[in-house]
Scaffold this active site. Structure first.
Site, PDB file in Angstrom:
ATOM      1  N   ALA A  65       0.862  -1.179   0.000  1.00  0.00           N
ATOM      2  CA  ALA A  65       0.000   0.000   0.000  1.00  0.00           C
ATOM      3  C   ALA A  65       0.898   1.229   0.000  1.00  0.00           C
ATOM      4  CB  ALA A  65      -0.893  -0.015   1.228  1.00  0.00           C
ATOM      5  N   GLY A 108       0.755  -5.054   1.016  1.00  0.00           N
ATOM      6  CA  GLY A 108      -0.502  -5.158   0.275  1.00  0.00           C
ATOM      7  C   GLY A 108      -0.323  -5.800  -1.092  1.00  0.00           C
ATOM      8  N   GLU A 111      -0.404  -9.405  -0.381  1.00  0.00           N
ATOM      9  CA  GLU A 111      -1.792  -9.735  -0.001  1.00  0.00           C
ATOM     10  C   GLU A 111      -2.701  -9.765  -1.227  1.00  0.00           C
ATOM     11  OE1 GLU A 111      -1.763  -6.572   2.933  1.00  0.00           O
ATOM     12  OE2 GLU A 111      -2.256  -8.023   4.500  1.00  0.00           O
ATOM     13  N   GLU A 131       5.513  -5.128   6.907  1.00  0.00           N
ATOM     14  CA  GLU A 131       4.846  -4.063   7.651  1.00  0.00           C
ATOM     15  C   GLU A 131       5.440  -3.836   9.036  1.00  0.00           C
ATOM     16  OE1 GLU A 131       3.336  -6.486   5.955  1.00  0.00           O
ATOM     17  OE2 GLU A 131       1.568  -5.745   4.905  1.00  0.00           O
TER      18      GLU A 131
HETATM   19  N1  DAK Z   1       4.557   3.208  -0.801  1.00  0.00           N
HETATM   20  C1  DAK Z   1       4.937   4.374  -1.377  1.00  0.00           C
HETATM   21  N2  DAK Z   1       6.065   4.505  -2.108  1.00  0.00           N
HETATM   22  C2  DAK Z   1       6.860   3.433  -2.245  1.00  0.00           C
HETATM   23  C3  DAK Z   1       6.530   2.182  -1.675  1.00  0.00           C
HETATM   24  C4  DAK Z   1       5.298   2.086  -0.930  1.00  0.00           C
HETATM   25  N3  DAK Z   1       4.868   0.920  -0.397  1.00  0.00           N
HETATM   26  N4  DAK Z   1       7.511   1.316  -1.984  1.00  0.00           N
HETATM   27  C5  DAK Z   1       8.401   1.986  -2.718  1.00  0.00           C
HETATM   28  N5  DAK Z   1       8.026   3.258  -2.891  1.00  0.00           N
HETATM   29  C6  DAK Z   1       8.708   4.323  -3.626  1.00  0.00           C
HETATM   30  C7  DAK Z   1       9.945   4.811  -2.855  1.00  0.00           C
HETATM   31  O1  DAK Z   1       9.568   5.741  -1.874  1.00  0.00           O
HETATM   32  C8  DAK Z   1      10.747   5.404  -3.979  1.00  0.00           C
HETATM   33  O2  DAK Z   1      10.183   6.677  -4.284  1.00  0.00           O
HETATM   34  P1  DAK Z   1      11.129   7.983  -4.472  1.00  0.00           P
HETATM   35  O3  DAK Z   1      11.892   8.104  -3.238  1.00  0.00           O
HETATM   36  O4  DAK Z   1      11.956   7.629  -5.675  1.00  0.00           O
HETATM   37  O5  DAK Z   1      10.145   9.078  -4.711  1.00  0.00           O
HETATM   38  C9  DAK Z   1      10.460   4.475  -5.160  1.00  0.00           C
HETATM   39  O6  DAK Z   1       9.257   3.797  -4.832  1.00  0.00           O
HETATM   40  C10 DAK Z   1      11.542   3.441  -5.361  1.00  0.00           C
HETATM   41  O7  DAK Z   1      11.740   2.779  -4.132  1.00  0.00           O
HETATM   42  P2  DAK Z   1      13.196   2.570  -3.473  1.00  0.00           P
HETATM   43  O8  DAK Z   1      14.094   3.692  -3.824  1.00  0.00           O
HETATM   44  O9  DAK Z   1      12.973   2.302  -2.036  1.00  0.00           O
HETATM   45  O10 DAK Z   1      13.680   1.251  -4.249  1.00  0.00           O
HETATM   46  P3  DAK Z   1      14.663   0.136  -3.714  1.00  0.00           P
HETATM   47  O11 DAK Z   1      14.927  -0.744  -4.882  1.00  0.00           O
HETATM   48  O12 DAK Z   1      15.844   0.730  -2.984  1.00  0.00           O
HETATM   49  O13 DAK Z   1      13.833  -0.692  -2.608  1.00  0.00           O
HETATM   50  C11 DAK Z   1      11.881  -1.836  -1.761  1.00  0.00           C
HETATM   51  C12 DAK Z   1      12.696  -1.416  -2.998  1.00  0.00           C
HETATM   52  C13 DAK Z   1      10.589  -2.508  -2.268  1.00  0.00           C
HETATM   53  C14 DAK Z   1      12.690  -2.867  -0.950  1.00  0.00           C
HETATM   54  C15 DAK Z   1      11.570  -0.586  -0.882  1.00  0.00           C
HETATM   55  O14 DAK Z   1      11.018   0.400  -1.729  1.00  0.00           O
HETATM   56  C16 DAK Z   1      10.611  -0.875   0.204  1.00  0.00           C
HETATM   57  O15 DAK Z   1      10.985  -1.434   1.255  1.00  0.00           O
HETATM   58  N6  DAK Z   1       9.346  -0.435   0.030  1.00  0.00           N
HETATM   59  C17 DAK Z   1       8.325  -0.526   1.060  1.00  0.00           C
HETATM   60  C18 DAK Z   1       7.814  -1.941   1.186  1.00  0.00           C
HETATM   61  C19 DAK Z   1       6.776  -2.031   2.299  1.00  0.00           C
HETATM   62  O16 DAK Z   1       7.038  -1.717   3.472  1.00  0.00           O
HETATM   63  N7  DAK Z   1       5.559  -2.469   1.942  1.00  0.00           N
HETATM   64  C20 DAK Z   1       4.470  -2.564   2.903  1.00  0.00           C
HETATM   65  C21 DAK Z   1       3.655  -1.283   2.841  1.00  0.00           C
HETATM   66  S1  DAK Z   1       2.378  -1.237   4.079  1.00  0.00           S
HETATM   67  C22 DAK Z   1      -5.203  -1.591   4.990  1.00  0.00           C
HETATM   68  C23 DAK Z   1      -4.785  -2.894   4.913  1.00  0.00           C
HETATM   69  C24 DAK Z   1      -3.514  -3.179   4.418  1.00  0.00           C
HETATM   70  C25 DAK Z   1      -2.640  -2.160   4.047  1.00  0.00           C
HETATM   71  C26 DAK Z   1      -3.092  -0.864   4.121  1.00  0.00           C
HETATM   72  C27 DAK Z   1      -4.370  -0.574   4.595  1.00  0.00           C
HETATM   73  N8  DAK Z   1      -6.468  -1.316   5.524  1.00  0.00           N
HETATM   74  C28 DAK Z   1      -7.207  -2.336   6.276  1.00  0.00           C
HETATM   75  C29 DAK Z   1      -7.101  -0.050   5.332  1.00  0.00           C
HETATM   76  C30 DAK Z   1      -1.323  -2.479   3.555  1.00  0.00           C
HETATM   77  C31 DAK Z   1      -0.216  -1.894   4.030  1.00  0.00           C
HETATM   78  C32 DAK Z   1       1.078  -2.051   3.342  1.00  0.00           C
HETATM   79  O17 DAK Z   1       1.223  -2.673   2.314  1.00  0.00           O
END
Ligand code: DAK
Length: 257
Positions: A65, A108, A111, A131
């Site tokens: 997400a 997400g 998921e 997360e």
């Molecule tokens: N959200 C927003 N931007 C993201 C992102 C994300 N999840 N993942 C990556 N990006 C963006 C980065 O910020 C970066 O943007 P700029 O800085 O260039 O503007 C760009 O994508 C490239 O990312 P990186 O520079 O970080 O690229 P790397 O190759 O170094 O790393 C990575 C890739 C996938 C390992 C890293 O980006 C990363 O760790 N990303 C986050 C992964 C993460 O934590 N995912 C979980 C998100 S929380 C809900 C239920 C469920 C959810 C929500 C609500 N409800 C019941 C309402 C779900 C929540 C989630 O999924």
């Protein structure tokens, strides 16, 4: 229909939905998710489409997400966020949905892939529920579907300690249907979808419903549900056609009726 965050197309009887936010690694913002659901529901209504493929790009299926959109949210913001409703709507799509996953399928994104009916992965796919690093936990099925797919021991490690699964591991633990070279993952997913789309549509629909009921019902109720769906198929022209085709040693011509 013109979309901002996704691309859609058809290939024969297969509808394809592709996330298109490459700079954000296809982070699943509510705006993107609402377009995904609109596209899925359009394919659902289109009788020419028999199965659907959801994909991202080679680097990322979806990195989760959109963290930037959630960072400042209050509990009430999250409660009113339509985001989770999209998962329920994805689950209600009656046609088979196959995720074609390459690169990151995190949070997400993982998921969403698990909410699909099958997953075809490229060798470069990585599955994770990171997360915990953000001070939260999975909220769109990650603790439930992952645990059912890979078992408690591994799910605990993945959710509590950000253990990530390579494509080979995901295949070993039964999370994905198959792993193919990166240049073939979308083609392979579409091929699988084409094969299913060529089968008897009502039987495919009810069989999908019966398998997904495993996650909702105890065994006795699931068996009774399966039997009712099985009996229902004897009201279809395709049942008569399929069995007549077998008896007369010819290919069946499915009507979807
Ligand atoms: N959200 C927003 N931007 C993201 C992102 C994300 N999840 N993942 C990556 N990006 C963006 C980065 O910020 C970066 O943007 P700029 O800085 O260039 O503007 C760009 O994508 C490239 O990312 P990186 O520079 O970080 O690229 P790397 O190759 O170094 O790393 C990575 C890739 C996938 C390992 C890293 O980006 C990363 O760790 N990303 C986050 C992964 C993460 O934590 N995912 C979980 C998100 S929380 C809900 C239920 C469920 C959810 C929500 C609500 N409800 C019941 C309402 C779900 C929540 C989630 O999924």
């Amino acid at each position: 229909m013109n979309y901002e965050y996704i691309l859609t197309r058809t290939d024969g009887r297969v509808g394809i939905v592709q996330f298109n936010r490459p700079k954000a690694l296809n982070a699943l913002s509510p705006a993107l998710m609402s377009e995904v659901i609109a596209a899925l529901e359009a394919f659902e209504r289109d009788a020419a489409v028999g199965a659907i493929v959801i994909t991202g790009n080679e680097r990322a299926f979806a990195a989760g997400a959109d963290i930037k959109e959630m960072a400042q949210a209050s509990v009430v913001d999250m409660l009113h966020n339509p985001f989770i409703d999209y998962w329920d709507r994805l689950r209600r799509i009656s046609k088979p949905v196959i995720a074609a996953v390459s690169g990151f399928a995190f949070g997400g994104g993982c998921e969403l892939a698990m909410a699909c009916d099958m997953i075809v992965a490229s060798e470069t796919a990585v599955f994770g529920q990171p997360e915990i690093n953000l001070g939260v936990m999975p909220g769109a099925g990650g603790t439930q579907r992952l645990t059912r797919a890979v078992g408690k021991a591994l799910a605990m490690e993945m959710v509590l300690n950000d253990r990530r699964l390579s494509a080979a591991e995901a295949e070993q633990y039964g999370l994905v249907n198959r792993v193919v070279p990166v240049e073939l993952y979308l083609e392979e997913a579409v091929k699988l979808a084409q094969q299913i789309a060529a089968r008897a549509p009502v039987a495919v629909r009810l069989a999908k419903e019966a398998i997904n009921a495993v996650y909702e019902m105890p065994l006795q109720a699931g068996l009774a549900h399966e039997r009712r769906l099985f009996y229902m198929l004897f009201a279809t022209a395709d049942q008569k056609e399929g069995m007549d085709a077998f008896v007369n040693k010819r290919a069946a011509n499915w009507q979807g009726k």
